[in-house]
Scaffold this motif. Structure first.
Motif, PDB file in Angstrom:
ATOM      1  N   PRO A   8      35.180  45.058  23.900  1.00  0.00           N
ATOM      2  CA  PRO A   8      36.890  46.239  23.809  1.00  0.00           C
ATOM      3  C   PRO A   8      37.186  47.602  22.978  1.00  0.00           C
ATOM      4  O   PRO A   8      36.702  47.467  22.027  1.00  0.00           O
ATOM      5  CB  PRO A   8      37.413  45.450  23.994  1.00  0.00           C
ATOM      6  CG  PRO A   8      37.150  44.011  23.591  1.00  0.00           C
ATOM      7  CD  PRO A   8      35.935  43.962  23.217  1.00  0.00           C
ATOM      8  N   PHE A  10      39.464  50.720  21.882  1.00  0.00           N
ATOM      9  CA  PHE A  10      40.485  51.807  23.107  1.00  0.00           C
ATOM     10  C   PHE A  10      40.741  52.931  21.988  1.00  0.00           C
ATOM     11  O   PHE A  10      40.799  52.164  20.250  1.00  0.00           O
ATOM     12  CB  PHE A  10      41.951  50.437  22.693  1.00  0.00           C
ATOM     13  CG  PHE A  10      43.521  51.137  23.274  1.00  0.00           C
ATOM     14  CD1 PHE A  10      43.188  52.459  24.110  1.00  0.00           C
ATOM     15  CD2 PHE A  10      44.461  51.269  22.403  1.00  0.00           C
ATOM     16  CE1 PHE A  10      44.225  52.992  24.650  1.00  0.00           C
ATOM     17  CE2 PHE A  10      45.282  52.120  22.454  1.00  0.00           C
ATOM     18  CZ  PHE A  10      45.221  52.567  23.588  1.00  0.00           C
ATOM     19  N   GLU A  12      38.089  54.851  20.445  1.00  0.00           N
ATOM     20  CA  GLU A  12      37.512  54.351  19.108  1.00  0.00           C
ATOM     21  C   GLU A  12      36.249  55.615  19.044  1.00  0.00           C
ATOM     22  O   GLU A  12      35.164  55.542  18.665  1.00  0.00           O
ATOM     23  CB  GLU A  12      36.886  52.967  19.675  1.00  0.00           C
ATOM     24  CG  GLU A  12      37.905  51.199  19.131  1.00  0.00           C
ATOM     25  CD  GLU A  12      38.631  51.431  17.800  1.00  0.00           C
ATOM     26  OE1 GLU A  12      37.990  51.510  17.065  1.00  0.00           O
ATOM     27  OE2 GLU A  12      38.926  50.270  17.841  1.00  0.00           O
ATOM     28  N   ASP A  41      39.394  50.829  26.977  1.00  0.00           N
ATOM     29  CA  ASP A  41      40.531  49.903  27.696  1.00  0.00           C
ATOM     30  C   ASP A  41      41.387  51.069  27.962  1.00  0.00           C
ATOM     31  O   ASP A  41      42.394  51.947  27.020  1.00  0.00           O
ATOM     32  CB  ASP A  41      41.431  49.254  26.322  1.00  0.00           C
ATOM     33  CG  ASP A  41      42.178  48.772  27.017  1.00  0.00           C
ATOM     34  OD1 ASP A  41      42.467  48.719  27.982  1.00  0.00           O
ATOM     35  OD2 ASP A  41      42.880  47.872  26.176  1.00  0.00           O
ATOM     36  N   ASP A  94      35.731  47.838  15.779  1.00  0.00           N
ATOM     37  CA  ASP A  94      35.776  49.021  14.816  1.00  0.00           C
ATOM     38  C   ASP A  94      35.131  48.232  13.111  1.00  0.00           C
ATOM     39  O   ASP A  94      35.249  48.683  11.788  1.00  0.00           O
ATOM     40  CB  ASP A  94      37.295  48.796  13.618  1.00  0.00           C
ATOM     41  CG  ASP A  94      37.905  47.082  14.540  1.00  0.00           C
ATOM     42  OD1 ASP A  94      36.525  46.621  14.331  1.00  0.00           O
ATOM     43  OD2 ASP A  94      38.441  47.377  14.464  1.00  0.00           O
ATOM     44  N   GLN A  96      34.880  46.392  12.370  1.00  0.00           N
ATOM     45  CA  GLN A  96      35.126  44.826  11.217  1.00  0.00           C
ATOM     46  C   GLN A  96      34.796  43.699  11.729  1.00  0.00           C
ATOM     47  O   GLN A  96      34.675  43.024  10.570  1.00  0.00           O
ATOM     48  CB  GLN A  96      36.254  44.451  11.611  1.00  0.00           C
ATOM     49  CG  GLN A  96      37.779  45.694  10.815  1.00  0.00           C
ATOM     50  CD  GLN A  96      39.367  45.236  10.918  1.00  0.00           C
ATOM     51  OE1 GLN A  96      39.202  45.594  11.792  1.00  0.00           O
ATOM     52  NE2 GLN A  96      39.987  44.770   9.671  1.00  0.00           N
ATOM     53  N   SER A 202      44.099  50.027  12.912  1.00  0.00           N
ATOM     54  CA  SER A 202      44.541  49.220  13.747  1.00  0.00           C
ATOM     55  C   SER A 202      46.225  49.108  14.262  1.00  0.00           C
ATOM     56  O   SER A 202      47.051  50.071  14.082  1.00  0.00           O
ATOM     57  CB  SER A 202      45.371  47.966  12.175  1.00  0.00           C
ATOM     58  OG  SER A 202      45.251  47.267  13.068  1.00  0.00           O
ATOM     59  N   LYS A 203      45.484  49.168  15.708  1.00  0.00           N
ATOM     60  CA  LYS A 203      46.918  49.058  16.869  1.00  0.00           C
ATOM     61  C   LYS A 203      47.538  47.792  16.838  1.00  0.00           C
ATOM     62  O   LYS A 203      48.676  47.814  17.927  1.00  0.00           O
ATOM     63  CB  LYS A 203      46.523  49.170  18.136  1.00  0.00           C
ATOM     64  CG  LYS A 203      45.449  50.557  18.447  1.00  0.00           C
ATOM     65  CD  LYS A 203      44.044  50.024  18.456  1.00  0.00           C
ATOM     66  CE  LYS A 203      43.705  50.956  18.442  1.00  0.00           C
ATOM     67  NZ  LYS A 203      41.711  51.364  17.552  1.00  0.00           N
TER      68      LYS A 203
END
Ligand code: UDP
Ligand code: MG
Length: 324
Positions: A8, A10, A12, A41, A94, A96, A202-203
């Motif tokens: 996913p 968003f 990025e 997304d 990301d 991570q 981070s969102k």
């Protein structure tokens, strides 16, 4: 064996190309066939155009782009629906979630595990968030029926049957941590060192985390309703006892008129409790409302995967093809 990787994305644009190179390198070394399903997304930056370029350049790339931001849960659902692999990895864009860990997942999958979970340590997290998370998991595991583990996120590999099982859960309010746990099947977990996000941000805000926590609590059973009921009964019995005491006192000592403060405190406290209970009931009604509407989880704006329905109407089979 075909490995699908669902990602996913968003907003990025900063990391996606780097992530892709890294991932492809890693997957090529593992040696199985693979496809990468990117789900955009509803990003408001260049993420989609980067994905389109990747799709043109690299035959392993499938992408699905949403008409707007539907949230990570919807993005993961779309990714799973569009993945055709024998094993499906879900990971963040990301960096991570280190792509090196996929090899280990493949090995454990080969050992017969349907879910292979990479669990992150909480190193590098803010202390407050770590403490809050600990407390939260302690509480929630007493309340919900499935077991949720701190540090276990969406980074995992699912076998085909586990993927199909998750796809059978069509609810609108998706709390995937719980959904994955609900599905069960033989599960292996290993730990990895938490990496700090490299670029972008981070969102997750505090408010979002709080809402997410409440979702977890409310998605899996109706215990909060039960607690509200018990609390109501407790208060009712306290009120009866208090009434008996007052009446008894009046009978013995005659009527006097103090008690203004008691009265006000009782009224405010009780209306507070009632509000909370209404809120709990309302949460569930709200959820039912969303479920009943049966809206699609997401709308697709652009994609290079065609979902072709074959088979009978009662038992449709979906074939996924790359559009060229
Ligand atoms: N993401 C998404 N839709 C959203 C928010 C996030 O698809 O509305 C994606 C995001 O691009 C990333 C992953 O979900 O690949 C995790 O997001 P983030 O890094 O913000 O969360 P965190 O790692 O802090 O939990
Ligand atoms: Mg992240």
């Amino acid at each position: 064996m075909l490995i699908s990787v669902v990602v996913p994305c968003f907003n990025e644009e900063d990391v996606i190309a780097r992530f892709h190179d890294h991932l492809v390198m890693e997957l090529a070394m593992i040696g199985h066939d693979f496809e990468i399903v990117y789900v955009d997304d509803g990003s408001r930056d260049r993420t989609l155009s980067i994905l389109e370029q990747l799709g043109d350049r690299d035959g392993h790339v499938r992408f699905v782009s949403f008409s707007r931001n539907f949230g990570k849960e919807a993005a993961m659902l779309a990714g799973l629906q569009h993945a055709s692999g024998d094993a499906v990895v879900i990971m963040d864009a990301d960096l991570q979630h280190p792509p090196e860990l996929i090899r280990r997942m493949v090995d454990l999958h080969a050992d017969g595990y349907d879910q292979v979970i990479a669990k992150r340590t909480r190193e590098g997290d803010r202390v407050t968030r770590t403490i809050a998370a600990r407390a939260y998991y302690r509480v929630i595991n007493r309340l919900v029926d499935v077991e949720l583990v701190d540090g276990v996120g969406d980074f995992r590999m699912l076998s085909r049957r586990a993927t199909d099982a998750v796809l059978e859960l069509t609810e609108y309010n998706r709390f995937s941590k719980g959904l994955f746990a609900w599905v069960g099947f033989p599960t292996a977990t290993f730990e990895y060192q938490n990496a700090v996000r490299e670029q972008g941000r981070s969102k997750w805000t505090f408010g979002k985390l709080l809402n997410y926590g409440l979702d977890g609590l409310l998605s899996f059973n109706n215990k909060p309703l039960r607690i509200a009921l018990y609390l109501g009964m407790l208060l009712l019995s306290v009120a009866f006892a208090y009434a008996a005491w007052i009446v008894g006192g009046a009978l013995v000592n005659g009527v006097r008129t103090p008690g203004y403060v008691t009265l006000v405190v009782a009224i405010t406290a009780l209306s507070g409790v009632q509000m909370v209970m209404l809120g709990v009931a309302g949460e569930y009604v709200g959820r039912i409302y969303y479920e009943v509407k049966r809206r699609p989880h997401y709308l697709v704006k652009a994609t290079n995967v065609a979902l072709v329905q074959t088979g009978s109407r009662n038992a449709p089979e979906v074939r996924k093809e790359l559009v060229r």
